[in-house]
Design a protein around this motif. Sequence first.
Motif, mmCIF file in Angstrom:
data_model
loop_
_atom_site.group_PDB
_atom_site.id
_atom_site.type_symbol
_atom_site.label_atom_id
_atom_site.label_comp_id
_atom_site.label_asym_id
_atom_site.label_seq_id
_atom_site.Cartn_x
_atom_site.Cartn_y
_atom_site.Cartn_z
ATOM 1 N N ALA A 243 0.825 -1.204 0.000
ATOM 2 C CA ALA A 243 0.000 0.000 0.000
ATOM 3 C C ALA A 243 0.864 1.260 0.000
ATOM 4 O O ALA A 243 0.560 2.247 -0.692
ATOM 5 N N ARG A 244 1.946 1.227 0.748
ATOM 6 C CA ARG A 244 2.850 2.387 0.783
ATOM 7 C C ARG A 244 3.550 2.572 -0.557
ATOM 8 O O ARG A 244 3.762 3.718 -1.003
ATOM 9 N N ASN A 245 3.921 1.474 -1.197
ATOM 10 C CA ASN A 245 4.533 1.560 -2.531
ATOM 11 C C ASN A 245 3.568 2.206 -3.527
ATOM 12 O O ASN A 245 3.956 3.105 -4.282
ATOM 13 N N ILE A 246 2.333 1.713 -3.549
ATOM 14 C CA ILE A 246 1.327 2.237 -4.479
ATOM 15 C C ILE A 246 1.039 3.707 -4.188
ATOM 16 O O ILE A 246 0.941 4.539 -5.100
ATOM 17 N N SER A 247 0.891 4.039 -2.918
ATOM 18 C CA SER A 247 0.619 5.422 -2.528
ATOM 19 C C SER A 247 1.730 6.358 -2.990
ATOM 20 O O SER A 247 1.465 7.439 -3.535
ATOM 21 N N SER A 248 2.981 5.932 -2.810
ATOM 22 C CA SER A 248 4.122 6.756 -3.233
ATOM 23 C C SER A 248 4.109 6.976 -4.739
ATOM 24 O O SER A 248 4.382 8.078 -5.228
ATOM 25 N N PHE A 249 3.761 5.918 -5.496
ATOM 26 C CA PHE A 249 3.719 6.044 -6.957
ATOM 27 C C PHE A 249 2.602 6.997 -7.389
ATOM 28 O O PHE A 249 2.806 7.867 -8.245
ATOM 29 N N LEU A 250 1.436 6.851 -6.784
ATOM 30 C CA LEU A 250 0.305 7.710 -7.161
ATOM 31 C C LEU A 250 0.582 9.178 -6.855
ATOM 32 O O LEU A 250 0.222 10.066 -7.635
ATOM 33 N N LEU A 251 1.224 9.429 -5.733
ATOM 34 C CA LEU A 251 1.574 10.807 -5.396
ATOM 35 C C LEU A 251 2.567 11.384 -6.399
ATOM 36 O O LEU A 251 2.573 12.593 -6.664
#
Length: 282
Positions: A243-251
Amino acid sequence: EGSALVALFQPAAERESVSQLAARRVTAFSLALLPRITRAQPMDVLSSQATVAGYKAVLLAAVATGRFFPMLVTAAGTLTPARVLVLGAGVAGLQAIATARRLGAVVSAFDVRAAVKEQVESLGAKFLEMQIGEQAEAAGGYAKQLSEETHRRELAFLAQQVKDADIVITTAAIPGKRAPILITADAVGGMKPGSVIVDLAVETGGNCELAVAGTDVNRNGVLILGPVNLPSTLPYHASQMYARNISSFLLHVTRDGKLVVDFDDEIMRETCVTYAGEVRKS
């Protein structure tokens, strides 16, 4: 149609799906293609899930083996520690080394990339060195495929090393290609009965010639585990990191909640698989 997709997949292995995404004008990103640069580290799904796999592989081996990991001094005498050999010193391999060391095993490791020697030794393991004689590291720090002659020498070298191991954890991979064979059937035949091999590369062909995905194989008393999707067996932390990986990419790829496509940005350029009805990576 016209939406955006962020997922973890290899375009070369999913050509039909990629074509369908392009036909529906989906802007698709694969985090398996992230460049190995500092800015991309918070988004690195492969590394976060490999951490889980390396840790769990050692636990599986500890359950499967018929011996203790640490040295124990008991009233019945001194019990020697388990000897663990880790093949491949990427993220999964380094985590396997660290976990085996925490459990008290004597650990050694092998990798064709001499640059990882310092990391291996910093974890308290012995680095097994073999004269490679060619460039074994590709762009981004990944291992590259060796020449046939060097690979033959590598197989002979490892066949000698696995003879003394109680547990072997294999983690070697080459991005976009079949995992290299490191342990042949003959090498397994030379191992001690009761030894355990955990092949973390089994989903991409396997490092052990006898490994079968999702199956435990017993060959002359040597148990070969071929676990698949190990991160799913530790869902709490695997999901947390994902979830943190995906969140970082989306940001990184959005502004004010909207996707901003900028192919001058290396991260977006390397991860974008389909855009505006065209296949960019296959």
